[in-house]
Design a protein around this motif. Structure first.
Motif, short mmCIF file in Angstrom:
data_model
loop_
_atom_site.label_atom_id
_atom_site.label_comp_id
_atom_site.label_asym_id
_atom_site.label_seq_id
_atom_site.Cartn_x
_atom_site.Cartn_y
_atom_site.Cartn_z
N ILE A 13 0.83 -1.21 0.00
CA ILE A 13 0.00 0.00 0.00
C ILE A 13 0.87 1.26 0.00
N GLY A 14 1.89 1.26 0.85
CA GLY A 14 2.74 2.45 0.94
C GLY A 14 3.46 2.76 -0.36
N THR A 15 4.02 1.72 -1.00
CA THR A 15 4.75 1.94 -2.25
C THR A 15 3.81 2.43 -3.35
N PHE A 16 2.60 1.85 -3.42
CA PHE A 16 1.67 2.26 -4.46
C PHE A 16 1.21 3.70 -4.26
N ILE A 17 0.86 4.07 -3.04
CA ILE A 17 0.40 5.44 -2.78
C ILE A 17 1.52 6.44 -3.09
N TYR A 18 2.74 6.09 -2.69
CA TYR A 18 3.88 6.97 -2.97
C TYR A 18 4.08 7.12 -4.48
N SER A 19 4.03 6.00 -5.21
CA SER A 19 4.21 6.05 -6.67
C SER A 19 3.08 6.83 -7.33
N LEU A 20 1.85 6.61 -6.85
CA LEU A 20 0.71 7.30 -7.44
C LEU A 20 0.79 8.81 -7.21
N MET A 21 1.22 9.21 -6.02
CA MET A 21 1.34 10.65 -5.73
C MET A 21 2.39 11.29 -6.63
N ILE A 22 3.51 10.59 -6.84
CA ILE A 22 4.53 11.13 -7.75
C ILE A 22 3.97 11.26 -9.16
N LEU A 23 3.23 10.23 -9.61
CA LEU A 23 2.63 10.27 -10.93
C LEU A 23 1.68 11.45 -11.07
N VAL A 25 1.54 14.27 -9.34
CA VAL A 25 2.24 15.56 -9.31
C VAL A 25 2.87 15.85 -10.66
N ILE A 26 3.54 14.85 -11.25
CA ILE A 26 4.17 15.03 -12.56
C ILE A 26 3.10 15.33 -13.62
N SER A 27 1.99 14.60 -13.59
CA SER A 27 0.93 14.79 -14.59
C SER A 27 0.32 16.19 -14.48
N VAL A 28 0.08 16.65 -13.25
CA VAL A 28 -0.51 17.98 -13.05
C VAL A 28 0.45 19.07 -13.51
N VAL A 29 1.73 18.92 -13.18
CA VAL A 29 2.73 19.92 -13.60
C VAL A 29 2.81 20.00 -15.13
N ILE A 30 2.84 18.85 -15.79
CA ILE A 30 2.89 18.83 -17.26
C ILE A 30 1.62 19.45 -17.84
N PHE A 57 -9.65 16.21 -13.34
CA PHE A 57 -8.49 15.70 -14.09
C PHE A 57 -7.73 14.63 -13.29
N ILE A 58 -7.56 14.87 -12.00
CA ILE A 58 -6.76 13.95 -11.16
C ILE A 58 -7.38 12.55 -11.10
N PRO A 59 -8.69 12.39 -10.82
CA PRO A 59 -9.26 11.03 -10.86
C PRO A 59 -9.17 10.39 -12.23
N HIS A 60 -9.29 11.20 -13.28
CA HIS A 60 -9.22 10.67 -14.65
C HIS A 60 -7.85 10.04 -14.92
N ILE A 61 -6.79 10.78 -14.64
CA ILE A 61 -5.44 10.28 -14.95
C ILE A 61 -5.05 9.15 -14.00
N ALA A 62 -5.53 9.22 -12.74
CA ALA A 62 -5.23 8.16 -11.78
C ALA A 62 -5.87 6.84 -12.21
N ALA A 63 -7.14 6.89 -12.63
CA ALA A 63 -7.82 5.66 -13.06
C ALA A 63 -7.24 5.12 -14.35
N LEU A 64 -6.79 6.02 -15.22
CA LEU A 64 -6.25 5.60 -16.51
C LEU A 64 -5.00 4.74 -16.34
N LEU A 65 -4.12 5.12 -15.41
CA LEU A 65 -2.85 4.41 -15.23
C LEU A 65 -2.82 3.55 -13.97
N PHE A 66 -3.95 3.41 -13.32
CA PHE A 66 -4.03 2.68 -12.05
C PHE A 66 -3.47 1.26 -12.16
N PRO A 67 -3.94 0.42 -13.11
CA PRO A 67 -3.43 -0.96 -13.14
C PRO A 67 -1.93 -1.03 -13.42
#
Length: 359
Positions: A13-23, A25-30, A57-67
């Motif tokens: 859980i910790g690794t996934f949440i950390y990776s998702l948060m990084i994703l 942040v990068i997606s929002v900045v871009i 936008f955030i739920p959209h990009i999170a669900a898109l790359l979730f798996p």
């Protein structure tokens, strides 16, 4: 669930949440970098953009790359466990490999359930917010193309034909309404012009003729101006891009039921979206198991090889998904089969890797 299971699950859980948060942040900045000119042109404040765009936008990009990101996360933390010889110690203590996978099953089902629920209700509403903002402030929607010889079935015995219809002005010509009883036409109305009246929410007909047929008897009347109320809105005549993504699953089911009744064509895209929402959740479970199996073996060089293999598998999964979607929308492949082909193929891969894994 024993202490070791909770240890692995917390890592998961910790690794996934950390990776998702990084994703995210990068997606929002871009995304901000790409759209900053549009925000400044319309003089939009950060708070307004956040609450009216990025909240969708955030739920959209999170669900898109979730798996895919959950797959990479599993590979990352499991390969770390293997590199530190923790998995060797677990298996050497008498724990079977199947028992070792228990916390992965728990995490996979947990995250798969979250994605399934989000795909049914949360993500469609988020897409509606996102697309509404983009159409208004980022890229104004282009004018819809006029329809010609468009026939619709509005209920079980009523058919409507527009010889010509302009969605931008909500008017058309050569309007025909027919009601049938079995194989017989019992009512026929024609009009030279038709216009949507937004005040009364009815269709206004000009120079209309109305024919009622009762066996050998017919009654014909002419009306210069009249209005009729039918279960058809102008918005339903517009072909919106990615319309299916902004519908919750109950709305999508009602839309498909109504369009099937009307005899509409080209619905495979909507069916693929409907089935994809469940198949994506199942894909989480399959990809978690694949990631756990291939990264649980200690290899020379640490997690680099595991991550490279994970990226290859992720790219292959995306390729399978794109191919099946294209075949469903362009070549009449069954939408249910198209949505589940990647899961079927990777499910077989997961079984093969499981039986091949050192126990």
């Amino acid at each position: 669930m024993k202490k070791i299971d909770w240890y692995i699950l917390r890592k998961f859980i910790g690794t996934f949440i950390y990776s998702l948060m990084i994703l995210l942040v990068i997606s929002v900045v871009i995304d901000i970098t790409e759209k900053i000119d549009d925000f400044m042109t319309h003089n939009l404040s950060f708070g307004f953009v956040l609450m009216n765009y990025y909240i969708g936008f955030i739920p959209h990009i999170a669900a898109l790359l979730f798996p895919l990101f959950i797959f990479i996360s599993v590979i990352f933390f499991t390969s770390k466990l293997a590199y530190k010889t923790e998995i060797v110690a677990i298996l050497s203590s008498g724990v079977s490999f199947r028992r070792f996978l228990r916390p992965y099953w728990v995490g996979a089902i947990l995250f798969g359930g979250i994605l399934w629920a989000a795909n049914q209700w949360v993500v469609p509403n988020a897409n509606r917010i996102r697309t509404t903002f983009e159409n208004k402030y980022v890229s104004a929607p282009t004018n819809s193309e006029a329809l010609r010889d468009k026939t619709l079935r509005v209920d079980s015995n009523t058919y409507i034909t527009f010889g010509y219809y302009d969605p931008n002005y909500k008017n058309g010509s050569d309007f025909v309404l027919k009601r049938v009883d079995g194989q017989k036409v019992i009512y026929n109305m024609r009009a030279e012009r038709v216009t949507w009246d937004s005040t009364t929410r009815k269709w206004k007909l000009e120079f209309a003729s109305e024919r009622t047929i009762d066996g050998l008897k017919e009654k014909l009347t002419f009306k210069n101006d009249t209005t009729i109320k039918i279960p058809l809105l102008p918005s339903e005549l517009i072909e919106e891009k990615n319309k299916q993504e902004a519908m919750t699953t109950p709305e999508l089911n009602r839309f498909l039921e109504r369009e099937e009744l009307r005899g509409a064509e080209g619905l495979n895209t909507y069916y693929v979206e409907k089935y994809r929402r469940t198949s994506a959740a199942v894909a989480v479970v399959i990809l978690v198991l694949i990631g756990a199996i291939i990264s649980s073996r200690k290899v020379r060089g640490g997690s680099g090889l595991h991550l490279a293999l994970g990226i290859v598998i992720s790219a292959t999964y995306i390729l399978f998904m794109q191919f099946s979607t294209v075949f469903a929308t362009k070549a009449n492949l069954d939408p249910l089969l198209a949505a589940w082909i990647p899961n079927f193929m990777f499910g077989l891969l997961a079984l093969w890797l499981y039986f091949r894994a050192p126990k």
